[in-house]
Design a protein around this motif. Structure first.
Motif, PDB file in Angstrom:
ATOM      1  N   LEU A 319       0.814  -1.210   0.000  1.00 18.43           N
ATOM      2  CA  LEU A 319       0.000   0.000   0.000  1.00 18.43           C
ATOM      3  C   LEU A 319       0.853   1.267   0.000  1.00 18.43           C
ATOM      4  O   LEU A 319       0.504   2.251  -0.652  1.00 18.43           O
ATOM      5  CB  LEU A 319      -0.936  -0.012   1.210  1.00 18.43           C
ATOM      6  N   ALA A 342       1.520  -2.071   4.629  1.00 22.05           N
ATOM      7  CA  ALA A 342       0.732  -3.304   4.689  1.00 22.05           C
ATOM      8  C   ALA A 342       0.496  -3.813   3.285  1.00 22.05           C
ATOM      9  O   ALA A 342       0.533  -3.051   2.304  1.00 22.05           O
ATOM     10  CB  ALA A 342      -0.601  -3.064   5.399  1.00 22.05           C
ATOM     11  N   VAL A 344      -2.194  -5.259   0.751  1.00 21.45           N
ATOM     12  CA  VAL A 344      -3.639  -5.218   0.572  1.00 21.45           C
ATOM     13  C   VAL A 344      -3.998  -5.933  -0.714  1.00 21.45           C
ATOM     14  O   VAL A 344      -3.228  -5.951  -1.681  1.00 21.45           O
ATOM     15  CB  VAL A 344      -4.176  -3.770   0.543  1.00 21.45           C
ATOM     16  N   THR A 346      -6.441  -5.734  -3.651  1.00 19.90           N
ATOM     17  CA  THR A 346      -7.324  -4.732  -4.224  1.00 19.90           C
ATOM     18  C   THR A 346      -7.125  -4.646  -5.726  1.00 19.90           C
ATOM     19  O   THR A 346      -6.248  -5.306  -6.305  1.00 19.90           O
ATOM     20  CB  THR A 346      -7.057  -3.363  -3.564  1.00 19.90           C
ATOM     21  N   PRO A 377      -3.604  -1.039   6.737  1.00 22.58           N
ATOM     22  CA  PRO A 377      -4.503  -1.018   5.578  1.00 22.58           C
ATOM     23  C   PRO A 377      -5.380   0.228   5.500  1.00 22.58           C
ATOM     24  O   PRO A 377      -6.331   0.259   4.724  1.00 22.58           O
ATOM     25  CB  PRO A 377      -5.364  -2.261   5.804  1.00 22.58           C
ATOM     26  N   THR A 442     -10.367   2.397   4.399  1.00 26.67           N
ATOM     27  CA  THR A 442      -9.914   1.155   5.022  1.00 26.67           C
ATOM     28  C   THR A 442     -10.036   0.028   4.002  1.00 26.67           C
ATOM     29  O   THR A 442     -11.129  -0.272   3.520  1.00 26.67           O
ATOM     30  CB  THR A 442     -10.761   0.825   6.260  1.00 26.67           C
ATOM     31  N   GLU A 445      -6.964  -6.092   4.285  1.00 35.64           N
ATOM     32  CA  GLU A 445      -5.531  -6.418   4.390  1.00 35.64           C
ATOM     33  C   GLU A 445      -5.292  -7.866   3.996  1.00 35.64           C
ATOM     34  O   GLU A 445      -6.087  -8.762   4.299  1.00 35.64           O
ATOM     35  CB  GLU A 445      -5.058  -6.176   5.825  1.00 35.64           C
TER      36      GLU A 445
END
Length: 460
Positions: A319, A342, A344, A346, A377, A442, A445
């Motif tokens: 991220l 972190a 993630v 996505t 995250p 948010t 994660e």
């Protein structure tokens, strides 16, 4: 992607006086307000209220009927025992006047005769009274006899046991009746509340965007069946949902059709603008054409989000570096702070779109410095302007809504909210305590299971 008011604008409305400030509660000057104890949430349910009402009415009815039966039977039993005692007293009185010996259950001033009844007889009157004699309930009858009390006694144990048994039967019957009524009433009320809960669930699904949700109460489908109030509400909700769905689909089709139809002439207009001779008029035309093309693309993206036809391309990304790349691509002066990086899972393109819109909104409508913070995250974009308006904090971003003359069409934050929902992220808008707008994203994660197992095995 507008948010009102813009930086430095006064948020008061002309002609509306400021509300007087409420007195601050200072320790030592005003006593703290006592807090009322909060009842559990289940006490507010219709089932609980109906159960309490049924129980109260059953108890009141049982108490009333029980009291009437008890008084009636007790009066009848006492009258029967009194008549028997007075009849014996007459026989004993005649025997006393004739000088005959008295039976064992009679006597002059006998032991155990209640004092009040003795005094009544000595004053020349007759009377009866129930009292204990040698540990047993007894009906006494007394009358005058030469300045003393001539009394007889009748065993009242059987009558007392009859009344006691009747009271127990009334109490047991009342408990059984209340229990049976509660069961039947709870079953009937539960059926109603279950249908109400189903209607509420469908209403929440519709408000969340599921326009195909319907209650479909069978009582509304069969004209031969009478409708109750719940069926009426369910039918009205289904009708409203169908009407709302039709209007929204019509608006979505209209928006998509307009955007599609505008793309072709805008493309030609853009090409024609590039052929204009250099100069201020040419720059103005090209700038307006670019703005119209951006608006058209935003409308197309909004229509795709409304139809929920978007597909995501998920992958795992770090991220922190991704956020730094978005800031560099924006060309804005944004401070990047990575507290904890972190991994993630996505869609990178959609995430970059969300962060880009948040940064553009912060720079366009807020004040410097603008900060982007990555903490695990969670990505936070904050400016130091006047903050988000109240309507946005309460209802979220709304397309084509602007206030206080702010520039923009309100689609940037709407698109950011929609794209965040597509990638499974949560976007929350708030105002910082020390001033400024704060958007907090948010993301889900990504956690490697193998890495967790290795860490668990290495832990002592």
């Amino acid at each position: 992607m507008s948010r009102e008011p813009s930086a430095g604008e006064d948020r008061t409305f002309p002609g509306r006086p400021h509300a007087p400030a409420r007195p601050r509660r200072v320790q030592g000057l005003l006593p703290p307000r006592p807090r009322r104890p909060r009842l559990p949430a289940w006490t507010a349910t219709l089932t609980w209220k109906a159960a309490c009402f049924i129980t109260f009415m059953c108890c009141a009815l049982a108490a009333l009927l029980g009291a009437l039966v008890h008084v009636s039977v007790t009066r009848q039993t006492v009258d029967t025992a009194r008549e028997k005692a007075l009849s014996r007293l007459e026989d004993v009185t005649r025997a006393y006047e004739a000088g005959d010996p008295l039976p064992p259950f009679a006597g002059v001033d006998p032991v155990g005769l209640p004092k009040s009844l003795r005094d009544l007889a000595t004053r020349g009157s007759r009377g009866t009274m129930v009292a204990d004699y040698e540990g047993r309930p007894t009906m006494w009858a007394a009358g005058p006899a030469d300045g003393r009390a001539l009394a007889v006694r009748v065993d009242y144990s059987l009558s007392a046991r009859t009344i006691s048994g009747l009271d127990q039967a009334i109490l047991g019957s009342a408990v059984l009746a209340i229990g049976a009524t509660l069961l039947v009433g709870s079953f009937a009320v539960t059926r109603v509340t279950r249908r109400l809960h189903l209607t509420a669930q469908v209403a929440r699904r519709i408000s969340a965007g599921d326009l195909d949700a319907r209650v479909n109460d069978p009582r509304t489908k069969d004209p031969s069946r009478p409708e109750d109030e719940v069926a009426t509400v369910s039918g009205a909700l289904d009708t409203m949902a169908s009407s709302l769905q039709g209007k929204l689909l019509s608006e979505q089709r209209f928006t998509a059709d307009v955007a599609h139809e505008l793309r072709t002439p805008l493309t030609g207009l853009s090409a024609a603008a590039e052929l204009l001779p250099p100069g201020r008029p040419s720059e103005l035309v090209q700038d307006r054409v670019r703005a119209m093309r951006a608006l058209t693309e935003d409308l197309l993206e909004i229509s795709r989000l409304d139809t929920r036809s978007e597909t995501v391309d998920l992958d795992v990304y770090a991220l922190g570096p991704l956020a730094e790349r978005v800031v560099r691509a924006s060309g804005t002066e944004t401070a990047v702070r990575i507290v904890r990086d972190a991994q993630v899972e996505t869609d990178r393109r959609r995430l970059e779109r969300v962060l880009g819109n948040l940064l553009a909104n912060a720079h366009r409508h807020g004040e410097a410095p603008v900060e982007l913070t990555v903490d695990g995250p969670v990505v936070t974009v904050r400016d130091h302007g006047a903050g988000y308006p109240d309507y946005l904090l309460e209802h979220g971003p709304q397309r084509f809504r602007t206030e206080s003359g702010s520039k923009g069409h309100g689609l940037g934050l709407t698109i950011a909210k929609g794209q965040a929902s597509v990638i499974g992220a949560e976007l929350v808008f708030a105002n910082a305590p020390d001033g400024g707008a704060e958007a907090r994203l948010t993301l889900p994660e990504y956690v490697e299971l193998g890495g967790e197992e290795e860490r668990d095995a290495a832990a002592p």
